[in-house]
Design a protein around this motif. Structure first.
Motif, mmCIF file in Angstrom:
data_model
loop_
_atom_site.group_PDB
_atom_site.id
_atom_site.type_symbol
_atom_site.label_atom_id
_atom_site.label_comp_id
_atom_site.label_asym_id
_atom_site.label_seq_id
_atom_site.Cartn_x
_atom_site.Cartn_y
_atom_site.Cartn_z
ATOM 1 N N GLU A 135 0.833 -1.204 0.000
ATOM 2 C CA GLU A 135 0.000 0.000 0.000
ATOM 3 C C GLU A 135 0.873 1.262 0.000
ATOM 4 N N TYR A 136 2.004 1.214 0.703
ATOM 5 C CA TYR A 136 2.945 2.330 0.709
ATOM 6 C C TYR A 136 3.471 2.592 -0.707
ATOM 7 N N ALA A 137 3.659 1.545 -1.487
ATOM 8 C CA ALA A 137 4.203 1.678 -2.840
ATOM 9 C C ALA A 137 3.198 2.295 -3.800
ATOM 10 N N ARG A 138 1.917 2.245 -3.476
ATOM 11 C CA ARG A 138 0.901 2.811 -4.371
ATOM 12 C C ARG A 138 0.992 4.341 -4.443
ATOM 13 N N LEU A 139 1.385 5.001 -3.360
ATOM 14 C CA LEU A 139 1.483 6.466 -3.346
ATOM 15 C C LEU A 139 2.549 6.975 -4.320
ATOM 16 N N PRO A 140 3.804 6.506 -4.230
ATOM 17 C CA PRO A 140 4.793 6.985 -5.211
ATOM 18 C C PRO A 140 4.420 6.639 -6.652
#
Length: 84
Positions: free
Chosen positions: A47-52
């Motif tokens: 989920e953290y990777a979806r922002l960048p």
């Protein structure tokens, strides 16, 4: 392989076992349980990777930040987000 009326067929036993397995998998899927191998990386990291990714960073930059292999990251980011 000769088939005799008095002996059980190994082929029929094989099909019966496969059907029991498929029935159990369908029941588990209907109940909302995950079938198969569990996810290898923490959901939070994905989920953290979806922002960048939404901000336009390249897959290589995201992989460098998270440490998740590129092929796995591509697979995770092309799927719809998991419902929490």
């Amino acid at each position: 392989m000769p088939v005799h009326a008095n002996e059980p067929s190994p082929l029929l036993a094989l099909f019966a076992e496969m059907e029991r397995t498929f029935t159990a998998e369908r029941a588990a899927q209907a109940a909302g349980r995950q079938i198969g191998r569990p996810i290898a990386h923490p959901v939070g990291k994905i989920e953290y990777a979806r922002l960048p990714k939404a901000q336009g960073e390249t897959l290589g930059q995201i992989v460098a930040k998270t440490g998740i292999p590129k092929t796995s990251m591509h697979r995770y980011l092309t799927r719809a987000p998991a419902a929490a």
